[in-house]
Design an enzyme around this catalytic site. Structure first.
Site, PDB file in Angstrom:
ATOM      1  N   LYS A  43       0.827  -1.204   0.000  1.00  0.00           N
ATOM      2  CA  LYS A  43       0.000   0.000   0.000  1.00  0.00           C
ATOM      3  C   LYS A  43       0.862   1.256   0.000  1.00  0.00           C
ATOM      4  CE  LYS A  43      -3.574  -2.699   2.230  1.00  0.00           C
ATOM      5  NZ  LYS A  43      -4.131  -3.212   3.497  1.00  0.00           N
ATOM      6  N   GLN A  67      -4.427  -1.938   9.703  1.00  0.00           N
ATOM      7  CA  GLN A  67      -4.284  -3.264   9.111  1.00  0.00           C
ATOM      8  C   GLN A  67      -4.864  -4.327  10.037  1.00  0.00           C
ATOM      9  OE1 GLN A  67      -3.043  -3.885   5.944  1.00  0.00           O
ATOM     10  NE2 GLN A  67      -3.800  -5.933   6.295  1.00  0.00           N
ATOM     11  N   ASP A  88     -10.961   2.226   4.200  1.00  0.00           N
ATOM     12  CA  ASP A  88     -11.160   0.771   4.153  1.00  0.00           C
ATOM     13  C   ASP A  88     -12.643   0.411   4.113  1.00  0.00           C
ATOM     14  OD1 ASP A  88      -9.248  -1.138   3.796  1.00  0.00           O
ATOM     15  OD2 ASP A  88      -8.713  -1.342   5.900  1.00  0.00           O
TER      16      ASP A  88
END
Length: 303
Positions: free
Chosen positions: A54, A98, A121
């Site tokens: 990312k 994450q 997200d």
């Protein structure tokens, strides 16, 4: 019949190219560089690899990446303080924590804290709640399910009116994918470990999204002729010699592995109308859609 291969690498690159061009135009117009903050708790090898990809994508597309590695034993209070700090930062447009988090941390509370305008997200309860409600639009859609639907649309698969089966009901892929399909006017069945006659249910699917996490579980005779298959699974299985023994790496001395999906690709491609490979299918789309969401977050925060 041999299925049309849905090339996620090529489609994902097209999305990335579009985002890169928009970021360049944005900066040329005197606006701020989009910024993504990644929070990595602990040192899981797979999580660190995903975060690294990312960060690399941000650099390639002209965005700024802010990385926050946090010890695995971080307290709930300290992690929440970090999220609150990132919420206030004007340089940070998107916040990505994450997952999974260590078991001592309350994942739901952490995700709830992320500002809805920075939830790139798409896991905030508010965004998921909007996704589940008719007539509502989330600010951000979870990246992997978003990529799955985008692949179907780019391949020309008709979603409206289709019988769709989602294999797996995780919060990250299965449930949001089902909600997106419903929003596109498909008739959706969500399958899981308690589903009776799973092969029979899958055989009814015009569209199958497989996200169960079991290597090559879906066999060719489960597939309806002409169906569109989106395989989200990423599973490592041993590579074998012709005699069936494990293939040993001369470099490491350990058994070699290959990546396969949740669908038996070789069998399914002879029956399906469309299919994604593993690797090279859904995987590239996840980061591409994250980059698109991060640009969108910057645009929302301009207003």
């Amino acid at each position: 019949m041999t299925a049309q291969i849905i090339d996620g690498t090529a489609i994902g690159q097209k999305v990335r190219d579009e985002v890169k061009a928009k970021v360049a135009a944005r900066i040329a117009a005197g606006k701020s560089q989009p910024g993504l903050a990644t929070v990595l708790v602990g040192a899981r090898v797979d999580s660190a690899a995903y975060v690294g990809m990312k960060q690399k994508a941000c650099a390639e597309l002209g965005m700024t990446s802010y990385h926050y590695p946090v010890p695995a034993d971080v307290s709930q209070e300290d992690l929440e303080k970090l999220i609150k700090k990132l919420n206030k930062s004007k340089k940070v447009n998107g916040i990505l924590v994450q997952l999974p988090l260590p078991s001592h941390l309350n994942e739901e509370r952490v995700l709830q804290l992320i500002s809805i305008e920075k939830d790139v997200d798409g896991f905030s309860p508010i965004n998921i709640g909007r996704l589940a409600q008719k007539g509502r639009e989330p600010l951000f859609v979870p990246c992997t399910p978003y990529g799955c639907i985008y692949l179907l649309e780019q391949a020309g698969v008709k979603i409206e009116g289709a019988n769709a089966v989602v294999l797996g009901r995780s919060n990250i892929v299965g449930m949001p994918a089902a909600l997106l399909l419903i929003g596109k006017n498909a008739t959706v069945t969500v399958c899981h470990s308690r589903t009776k006659d799973l092969p029979g249910v899958v055989r009814q699917a015009d569209i199958l999204i497989a996200a169960i996490g079991r290597a090559e579980m879906v066999r060719g005779d489960w597939i309806k002729p002409g169906a569109a298959i989106i395989d989200v699974g990423i599973n490592g299985i041993p590579m074998l010699n012709p005699d069936g023994t494990p293939l040993i790496s001369q470099k490491t001395g350990k058994p070699r592995q290959k990546l396969v999906g949740d669908v038996n690709y070789e069998e399914a491609k002879e029956v399906a109308g469309f299919i994604t490979p593993v690797p090279g299918g859904v995987g590239p789309m996840t980061i591409a859609m994250l980059m698109a969401n991060t640009l969108r977050a910057a645009e929302i925060q301009d207003k």
